[in-house]
Write a protein that holds these residues in place. Structure first.
Motif, PDB file in Angstrom:
ATOM      1  N   SER A 185      54.639 122.386  23.406  1.00  0.00           N
ATOM      2  CA  SER A 185      55.727 122.334  24.089  1.00  0.00           C
ATOM      3  C   SER A 185      55.663 121.322  25.352  1.00  0.00           C
ATOM      4  CB  SER A 185      55.925 123.746  25.041  1.00  0.00           C
ATOM      5  OG  SER A 185      57.253 123.699  26.008  1.00  0.00           O
ATOM      6  N   LYS A 186      54.544 121.073  25.772  1.00  0.00           N
ATOM      7  CA  LYS A 186      54.440 120.080  26.870  1.00  0.00           C
ATOM      8  C   LYS A 186      54.410 118.552  25.983  1.00  0.00           C
ATOM      9  CE  LYS A 186      53.184 117.627  30.587  1.00  0.00           C
ATOM     10  NZ  LYS A 186      54.154 117.074  31.626  1.00  0.00           N
ATOM     11  N   TRP A 187      53.575 118.475  25.011  1.00  0.00           N
ATOM     12  CA  TRP A 187      53.504 117.228  24.231  1.00  0.00           C
ATOM     13  C   TRP A 187      53.961 117.250  23.002  1.00  0.00           C
ATOM     14  CZ3 TRP A 187      49.074 119.122  27.430  1.00  0.00           C
ATOM     15  CH2 TRP A 187      49.207 118.461  28.408  1.00  0.00           C
ATOM     16  N   LYS A 188      55.279 116.822  22.715  1.00  0.00           N
ATOM     17  CA  LYS A 188      55.910 117.341  21.451  1.00  0.00           C
ATOM     18  C   LYS A 188      55.421 116.510  20.223  1.00  0.00           C
ATOM     19  CE  LYS A 188      59.360 119.463  23.512  1.00  0.00           C
ATOM     20  NZ  LYS A 188      59.482 120.850  23.410  1.00  0.00           N
ATOM     21  N   TYR A 189      54.578 115.598  20.599  1.00  0.00           N
ATOM     22  CA  TYR A 189      54.108 114.995  19.383  1.00  0.00           C
ATOM     23  C   TYR A 189      52.831 115.584  18.713  1.00  0.00           C
ATOM     24  CZ  TYR A 189      49.481 113.731  21.806  1.00  0.00           C
ATOM     25  OH  TYR A 189      48.439 113.787  22.543  1.00  0.00           O
ATOM     26  N   LEU A 190      52.184 116.709  19.466  1.00  0.00           N
ATOM     27  CA  LEU A 190      51.143 117.798  18.849  1.00  0.00           C
ATOM     28  C   LEU A 190      51.889 118.634  17.875  1.00  0.00           C
ATOM     29  CD1 LEU A 190      49.391 118.630  21.940  1.00  0.00           C
ATOM     30  CD2 LEU A 190      48.499 116.944  20.219  1.00  0.00           C
ATOM     31  N   LYS A 191      53.086 118.732  17.726  1.00  0.00           N
ATOM     32  CA  LYS A 191      53.841 119.483  16.889  1.00  0.00           C
ATOM     33  C   LYS A 191      53.682 119.162  15.409  1.00  0.00           C
ATOM     34  CE  LYS A 191      58.054 121.134  17.875  1.00  0.00           C
ATOM     35  NZ  LYS A 191      59.203 121.185  18.204  1.00  0.00           N
ATOM     36  N   THR A 192      53.466 117.804  15.166  1.00  0.00           N
ATOM     37  CA  THR A 192      53.138 117.173  13.913  1.00  0.00           C
ATOM     38  C   THR A 192      51.724 116.761  13.917  1.00  0.00           C
ATOM     39  OG1 THR A 192      53.251 114.825  14.727  1.00  0.00           O
ATOM     40  CG2 THR A 192      55.261 115.821  14.259  1.00  0.00           C
ATOM     41  N   LYS A 193      50.665 117.309  14.888  1.00  0.00           N
ATOM     42  CA  LYS A 193      49.235 117.263  14.755  1.00  0.00           C
ATOM     43  C   LYS A 193      48.467 118.634  15.047  1.00  0.00           C
ATOM     44  CE  LYS A 193      49.527 112.373  15.993  1.00  0.00           C
ATOM     45  NZ  LYS A 193      49.124 111.770  14.883  1.00  0.00           N
ATOM     46  N   PRO A 194      48.580 119.349  14.092  1.00  0.00           N
ATOM     47  CA  PRO A 194      47.920 120.770  14.088  1.00  0.00           C
ATOM     48  C   PRO A 194      46.661 120.466  14.305  1.00  0.00           C
ATOM     49  CG  PRO A 194      48.620 120.212  11.879  1.00  0.00           C
ATOM     50  CD  PRO A 194      49.254 119.165  12.492  1.00  0.00           C
ATOM     51  N   THR A 225      56.264 108.393  22.479  1.00  0.00           N
ATOM     52  CA  THR A 225      57.191 109.113  21.791  1.00  0.00           C
ATOM     53  C   THR A 225      56.281 109.730  20.529  1.00  0.00           C
ATOM     54  OG1 THR A 225      56.808 106.975  20.104  1.00  0.00           O
ATOM     55  CG2 THR A 225      58.951 107.151  21.615  1.00  0.00           C
ATOM     56  N   VAL A 226      57.015 110.404  19.566  1.00  0.00           N
ATOM     57  CA  VAL A 226      56.316 111.427  18.682  1.00  0.00           C
ATOM     58  C   VAL A 226      55.153 110.345  17.672  1.00  0.00           C
ATOM     59  CG1 VAL A 226      56.291 112.748  16.562  1.00  0.00           C
ATOM     60  CG2 VAL A 226      57.504 113.310  18.659  1.00  0.00           C
ATOM     61  N   PHE A 253      49.077 107.903  32.578  1.00  0.00           N
ATOM     62  CA  PHE A 253      48.141 107.648  31.916  1.00  0.00           C
ATOM     63  C   PHE A 253      47.829 108.540  30.529  1.00  0.00           C
ATOM     64  CE2 PHE A 253      46.020 110.585  34.740  1.00  0.00           C
ATOM     65  CZ  PHE A 253      45.124 111.221  33.847  1.00  0.00           C
ATOM     66  N   PHE A 254      46.997 107.979  29.778  1.00  0.00           N
ATOM     67  CA  PHE A 254      46.752 108.870  28.513  1.00  0.00           C
ATOM     68  C   PHE A 254      45.216 109.382  28.479  1.00  0.00           C
ATOM     69  CE2 PHE A 254      50.336 106.138  27.644  1.00  0.00           C
ATOM     70  CZ  PHE A 254      51.198 107.005  27.322  1.00  0.00           C
ATOM     71  N   ASP A 255      45.246 110.199  27.881  1.00  0.00           N
ATOM     72  CA  ASP A 255      43.769 110.855  27.889  1.00  0.00           C
ATOM     73  C   ASP A 255      43.210 110.525  26.267  1.00  0.00           C
ATOM     74  OD1 ASP A 255      44.907 112.832  26.239  1.00  0.00           O
ATOM     75  OD2 ASP A 255      43.915 114.493  27.443  1.00  0.00           O
ATOM     76  N   LYS A 256      42.130 110.952  25.826  1.00  0.00           N
ATOM     77  CA  LYS A 256      41.488 110.700  24.785  1.00  0.00           C
ATOM     78  C   LYS A 256      42.372 111.186  23.535  1.00  0.00           C
ATOM     79  CE  LYS A 256      38.226 114.262  24.169  1.00  0.00           C
ATOM     80  NZ  LYS A 256      36.465 114.546  23.911  1.00  0.00           N
ATOM     81  N   TYR A 257      43.139 112.252  23.751  1.00  0.00           N
ATOM     82  CA  TYR A 257      43.909 112.914  22.630  1.00  0.00           C
ATOM     83  C   TYR A 257      45.562 112.227  22.745  1.00  0.00           C
ATOM     84  CZ  TYR A 257      40.551 116.727  23.348  1.00  0.00           C
ATOM     85  OH  TYR A 257      39.200 117.404  23.602  1.00  0.00           O
ATOM     86  N   GLY A 258      45.475 111.329  23.702  1.00  0.00           N
ATOM     87  CA  GLY A 258      46.845 110.768  23.476  1.00  0.00           C
ATOM     88  C   GLY A 258      47.963 111.267  24.470  1.00  0.00           C
ATOM     89  N   ARG A 259      47.342 112.252  25.128  1.00  0.00           N
ATOM     90  CA  ARG A 259      48.380 113.097  26.145  1.00  0.00           C
ATOM     91  C   ARG A 259      48.719 112.106  27.394  1.00  0.00           C
ATOM     92  NH1 ARG A 259      45.733 118.610  26.798  1.00  0.00           N
ATOM     93  NH2 ARG A 259      44.100 117.276  27.322  1.00  0.00           N
ATOM     94  N   ASP A 260      50.075 112.251  27.879  1.00  0.00           N
ATOM     95  CA  ASP A 260      50.237 111.461  29.021  1.00  0.00           C
ATOM     96  C   ASP A 260      50.164 112.446  30.111  1.00  0.00           C
ATOM     97  OD1 ASP A 260      52.588 112.811  27.228  1.00  0.00           O
ATOM     98  OD2 ASP A 260      53.988 112.068  29.270  1.00  0.00           O
ATOM     99  N   PHE A 261      49.637 112.040  31.140  1.00  0.00           N
ATOM    100  CA  PHE A 261      49.600 112.915  32.673  1.00  0.00           C
ATOM    101  C   PHE A 261      50.268 111.975  33.739  1.00  0.00           C
ATOM    102  CE2 PHE A 261      46.685 114.694  29.855  1.00  0.00           C
ATOM    103  CZ  PHE A 261      46.523 115.988  30.115  1.00  0.00           C
TER     104      PHE A 261
END
Length: 752
Positions: free
Chosen positions: A281-290, A686-687, A371-379
Motif C-alpha cells: 500500500s505504501k510502495w505501489k511498485y512492490l505489488k509487482t515484486k512479490p 514510479t512502478v 532518499f531510497f533504501d536498498k530495496y528501492g523504497r522512498d522515505f
C-alpha cells in the motif's frame, strides 16, 4: 487450521459482489498481538492502512455482512459445485485478522483499508475446488497478496504438489502467506525442483504466543527442505530461510455474528498477509515484486531463539515497525532511475551561512525530498537535516555558555623580538563542538564581544616593520584588525573591524599574511592573503556522517588615503575563491555546489574626527558571488548572488571623565539580496523504477534584512580595569522578517 484430504475435484468459480459501510478509529481495538509486531494506528495511517491493495483469502466463505468486514470484502468467489448455505467461522476469523475495519469497537485488522476477495475453498461439506482455481480467482480480482490457512492432514506435510504448483504459477505476481500447520512437529522434506518451479513468493508462517515463544501446536521448519533426487541441493531450499513466525495463540477476531478467540498457524498466516498488504500500500511498485515484498518482511524480522536463522523460528518474528524503516544504504538519487547515480543521504546537506538567513526558500524546495533504501523504497527526509543554517542574530545563551566555559579561553603572550617587531603566540582550547556542530564555522555574532575566540590548532603571529613598510603573517589571529582604519572595536558588542571586512570573516581562518606600504603621509597601499577552511562536525540524530571539508583563499588589495587630519578613507578589493563551500558554508553530496564559488567584493570605509573626542565611521561592502554546479547534484544551476553589508557608528570620548567612551552604532550585517538556485528535488518513484523530480526556483534572498542597533558605554575603574555596558536591538533578527532580538550586557575588562 482447516484440514482436508488430498483428493479434490476441480471446478469453475462463480464471482459475485458484496459491500457495506465504513467507520472511524478506536485505539482499544489494538490487542497484544498488534503490539508484539510493532503495529499501532499511527503506523497504519502512515502507510495508508492497506488502501489500494487486494488480498485473496482462500478459506471458508467469510461473512461480508459483519460490521468489521462489510467495507473490506467487496468480492467473493465460490465453486459452482459447492454448497454454501452459511458463512464460515474460520474464514471470517482469518479475514478479520487481515483487514477488519478500524473503529467498530471489536478488533482492527493489520491492514484496515485493504480490499478482500473471499474465496470459498470450503463449502458446507468439504473442499469443492482446487488451489490453482482459487488463486486464479483472487488474481483475476486484482489480488497481489493471498492467504492460505489450510493444508494436508498428513502430520508435518506443508503442502501437496498441486498446492506448490499453484503457488509457483504466481511466483512473479502474488505473495502467498502459507500456514505451517498445527501438528507441533518439524516439517517433512518435499521433493520439489525449485529451479524449475520457484516458490520465492511463498512465506511459511508458524505461530508464537504472547511471550514470543513458539506455540506448542506450531510446526517448525527444522532442517526440512525442498529436495531434488532425495537431497537438499541448495541452502536456500531449506524451509527455515522462508519461515516467519507471528502471533497465533488466543487471537480475537471476527466470527459470524460477533467476535471470538481462535489459535493456530491459521491465525498467524493472515497477520503476515496483512503486513505484506501494508507494504504494498505504501510502495505501489512492490505489488509487482512479490519476492521483494517477502524479502523485506523476512530480513526485518526480530531474531528469536538461537542467534540467526534457526530450526525453530526460522527468520524470526514479524516486526512491522522494522519493516517500515529504511534498510541498508540510504541514497539520494540524482539520476533518472532509483538505482542510477546518487549520493549517500547521510553525507548530503548544505550549510547556509548567515547571509542567507533561515533559508526558508531552500527548505521549502526540499520539503518532501526522499532518499531510497536498498530495496528501492522512498522515505521522506527532514529539510532541516538537508539545509542547516546559522543565524546572524546575537544569542545571549550561546554568549554566556561560551564565556563561562573556561576551556574556551585563549591566553595570548606577546614577546618582543626587535624594535618594531613582536611575535605573538597563543594556547588554544579544544574545539567547541557543541556550538559549531550545527552551523558553519564562520564568525558568530557572539564572537565579536570581548574579541574573537577561535578554536583548535596553534595560534601564532609575527609582525615586523621597517621604514614605510609594515608586514604581518601568522595563523588564526587578527587579519581583519590589520585591515581596519583604527576604530576601537572594544567599545561595541560586535566586532567593528570584522563587519567592515565580511568576506574575511567567512570560514575558519588559517594562515594569513598582510603587507602595507606607506607611500607618503596621505597615501598607503596594502596587499593581503588568507586561507580559510570549514571542517564540520556532523553527528546528528539518526545519522552519522563523515566530515566534509571546504577551503577558501582570499586575496586582497587595499588603498588608504588621509586627505586631512580629520578624514581617513579606505578602499578594499577582495577576491574569495572557495572549493567545496560557498560564502563559508560547506555543501556536500547531493547538495554539493560542484567546484565551489568565487566572490568579488568591493568595500569602502571612512573615519571622521568631527570635533575633539567625537568621531564617526561609515563602511560599505558589496559582493558578487558566482557558484558553479557540476550538473550531477540536485542543484541544476545557481544565479549570480549579490550581497552587501554596511553601517555607521558615532563615538564620543570624555563624557563624564577624560577616558570614558560612549558610542552608537547602526549596521547591516552581510546579506544576500539577489540570486536564485534551481533544484531538482526527488519526491518519489514510479512502478518501473524511474525517479519523480520536482523542479523549483529558489529565491536565495532571506525574508528579512537584519539591522543591528548598539548603544555602548565604557569607563575605566583604574589602570588595569574597565567597566562596559551595552544595550542592543536587532530588527528582522537572523534576516527573518518580523523577528526581533534585544538585550543588555555588562562586562569588566582586566589588563595585566
Amino acid at each position: 487450521m482447516r484440514v482436508l484430504s488430498k483428493a479434490a475435484v476441480a471446478a469453475l468459480l462463480v464471482i459475485a459482489w458484496a459491500g457495506g459501510p465504513t467507520s472511524q478509529a478506536n485505539a482499544g481495538e489494538f490487542k497484544w498481538w498488534h503490539k508484539k509486531i510493532g503495529l499501532n494506528a499511527n503506523l497504519q495511517n502512515k502507510f495508508k492502512n492497506g488502501a489500494g491493495v487486494r488480498v485473496g483469502v482462500l478459506d471458508g466463505l467469510a461473512d461480508w455482512t459483519h460490521s468489521d468486514l462489510s467495507a473490506r470484502i467487496d468480492r467473493y468467489a465460490t465453486f459452482s459445485s459447492g454448497s454454501y448455505t452459511t458463512f464460515d467461522s474460520h474464514g471470517t476469523h482469518v479475514a478479520g485478522i487481515v483487514g477488519a475495519t478500524r473503529g467498530n469497537g471489536g478488533i482492527v485488522g493489520i491492514a484496515p483499508k485493504v480490499k478482500i476477495t473471499t474465496v470459498g475453498m470450503f463449502d458446507d461439506t468439504g473442499f469443492p475446488g482446487t488451489v490453482e482455481a482459487g488463486l486464479d480467482a483472487a488474481w483475476s480480482d486484482g489480488a497481489t497478496v493471498s492467504n492460505m490457512s489450510f493444508g494436508p492432514t498428513t502430520s508435518g506435510l506443508l503442502a501437496f504438489d498441486n498446492y506448490l504448483s499453484a503457488i509457483s504459477k504466481y511466483r512473479t505476481r502474488m505473495v502467498i502467506s502459507k500456514s505451517a500447520g498445527n501438528d507441533g512437529v518439524k516439517l517433512k522434506n518435499i521433493s520439489w525442483n525449485t529451479k524449475k518451479k520457484s516458490l520465492k513468493n511463498m512465506i511459511i508462517v508458524g505461530a508464537v504466543d504472547n511471550r514470543k515463544k513458539i506455540a506448542s501446536f506450531s510446526n517448525k521448519p527444522g532442517n526440512g527442505c525442498f529436495t531434488r533426487g532425495g537431497k537438499c541441493r541448495r541452502t536456500g531450499d531449506r524451509y527455515k530461510y522462508h519461515f516467519l513466525v507471528a502471533p497465533g495463540v488466543d487471537i480475537l477476531s471476527t466470527v459470524p455474528g460477533g467476535y471470538g478467540y481462535k489459535s493456530g498457524t491459521s491465525m498467524a498466516a493472515p497477520v503476515v498477509a496483512g503486513a505484506a498488504a501494508l507494504l504494498q500500500s505504501k510502495w505501489k511498485y512492490l505489488k509487482t515484486k512479490p519476492f521483494l515484498t517477502k524479502k523485506i518482511l523476512l530480513q526485518t524480522a526480530e531474531d528469536l531463539g538461537k542467534k540467526g536463522i534457526d530450526n525453530v523460528y526460522g527468520r524470526g518474528m514479524l516486526r512491522l515497525d522494522r519493516a517500515f524503516q529504511s534498510n541498508g544504504k540510504a541514497s539520494i538519487t540524482t539520476g533518472a532511475t532509483v538505482n542510477g547515480s546518487g549520493y549517500d543521504a547521510h553525507d548530503s546537506y548544505s550549510y547556509m551561512p548567515t547571509a542567507f538567513g533561515d533559508a526558508k526558500g531552500m527548505k521549502q524546495a526540499l520539503n518532501g525530498a526522499v532518499f531510497f533504501d536498498k530495496y528501492g523504497r522512498d522515505f521522506q527526509m527532514n529539510p532541516d537535516y538537508l539545509v542547516r543554517t546559522s543565524s546572524a542574530a546575537f544569542s545571549m545563551r550561546d554568549h554566556f555558555e561560551r564565556r563561562f566555559n573556561w576551556g574556551d579561553r585563549n591566553v595570548y603572550v606577546s614577546t618582543p623580538v626587535m624594535d618594531g617587531s613582536a611575535s605573538f603566540m597563543g594556547l588554544m582550547p579544544m574545539q567547541d563542538t557543541k556550538n559549531d556542530r550545527y552551523s558553519p564555522n564562520e564568525n558568530k555574532p557572539e564572537d565579536g564581544y570581548f574579541g574573537l575566540t577561535q578554536s583548535d590548532d596553534a595560534v601564532w603571529r609575527t609582525e615586523a616593520g621597517s621604514g614605510n613598510w609594515k608586514f604581518s603573517f601568522g595563523q588564526r589571529l587578527g587579519l581583519v584588525d590589520d585591515l581596519a582604519l583604527g576604530t576601537d572595536k572594544q567599545l561595541f558588542m560586535f566586532n567593528t573591524a570584522q563587519s567592515e571586512q565580511p568576506l574575511m570573516g567567512l570560514g575558519d581562518q588559517r594562515m594569513f599574511s598582510f603587507g602595507h606600504y606607506q607611500v607618503n603621509e596621505k597615501f598607503g597601499v596594502g596587499m593581503g592573503f588568507a586561507e580559510s577552511s570549514e571542517f564540520t562536525g556532523s553527528s546528528f540524530t539518526g545519522f552519522t556522517s563523515t566530515d566534509p571539508q571546504g577551503t577558501g583563499r582570499s586575496y586582497l588589495m587595499q588603498a588608504d588615503f588621509k586627505p586631512t587630519d580629520r578624514i581617513s578613507l579606505q578602499v578594499t578589493q577582495t577576491f574569495l575563491d572557495e572549493e567545496g563551500m560557498m560564502l563559508g558554508g560547506v555543501s556536500s553530496g547531493a547538495l554539493g555546489f560542484g567546484n565551489g564559488a568565487q566572490t568579488f567584493g568591493t568595500g569602502a570605509a571612512m573615519n571622521l574626527d568631527l570635533t575633539a573626542g567625537f568621531s564617526a565611521r561609515l563602511h560599505y561592502t558589496e559582493g558578487l558571488t558566482n557558484a558553479s554546479t557540476s550538473g550531477a547534484t540536485l542543484f541544476q544551476d545557481v544565479d549570480a548572488m549579490s550581497s552587501r553589508a554596511y553601517g555607521l557608528s558615532l563615538m564620543k570620548k570624555g563624557i563624564f571623565g577624560a577616558f570614558d567612551q560612549f558610542g552608537v552604532s547602526v549596521s547591516k550585517p552581510m546579506q544576500i539580496y539577489d540570486g536564485a538556485a534551481y533544484l531538482n528535488t526527488p519526491v518519489g518513484r514510479t512502478v518501473d523504477g524511474r525517479v519523480n523530480y520536482r523542479r523549483s526556483r529558489v529565491d536565495l534572498a532571506p525574508s528579512g534584512s537584519q539591522t543591528d542597533y548598539d548603544i555602548a558605554y565604557r569607563t575605566p575603574l583604574g589602570e588595569q580595569v574597565s567597566l562596559g555596558l551595552n544595550a542592543f536591538y536587532q530588527d528582522d533578527a537572523g534576516h527573518e522578517d518580523g523577528a526581533m532580538n534585544a538585550g543588555v550586557l555588562g562586562n569588566m575588562r582586566f589588563s595585566f
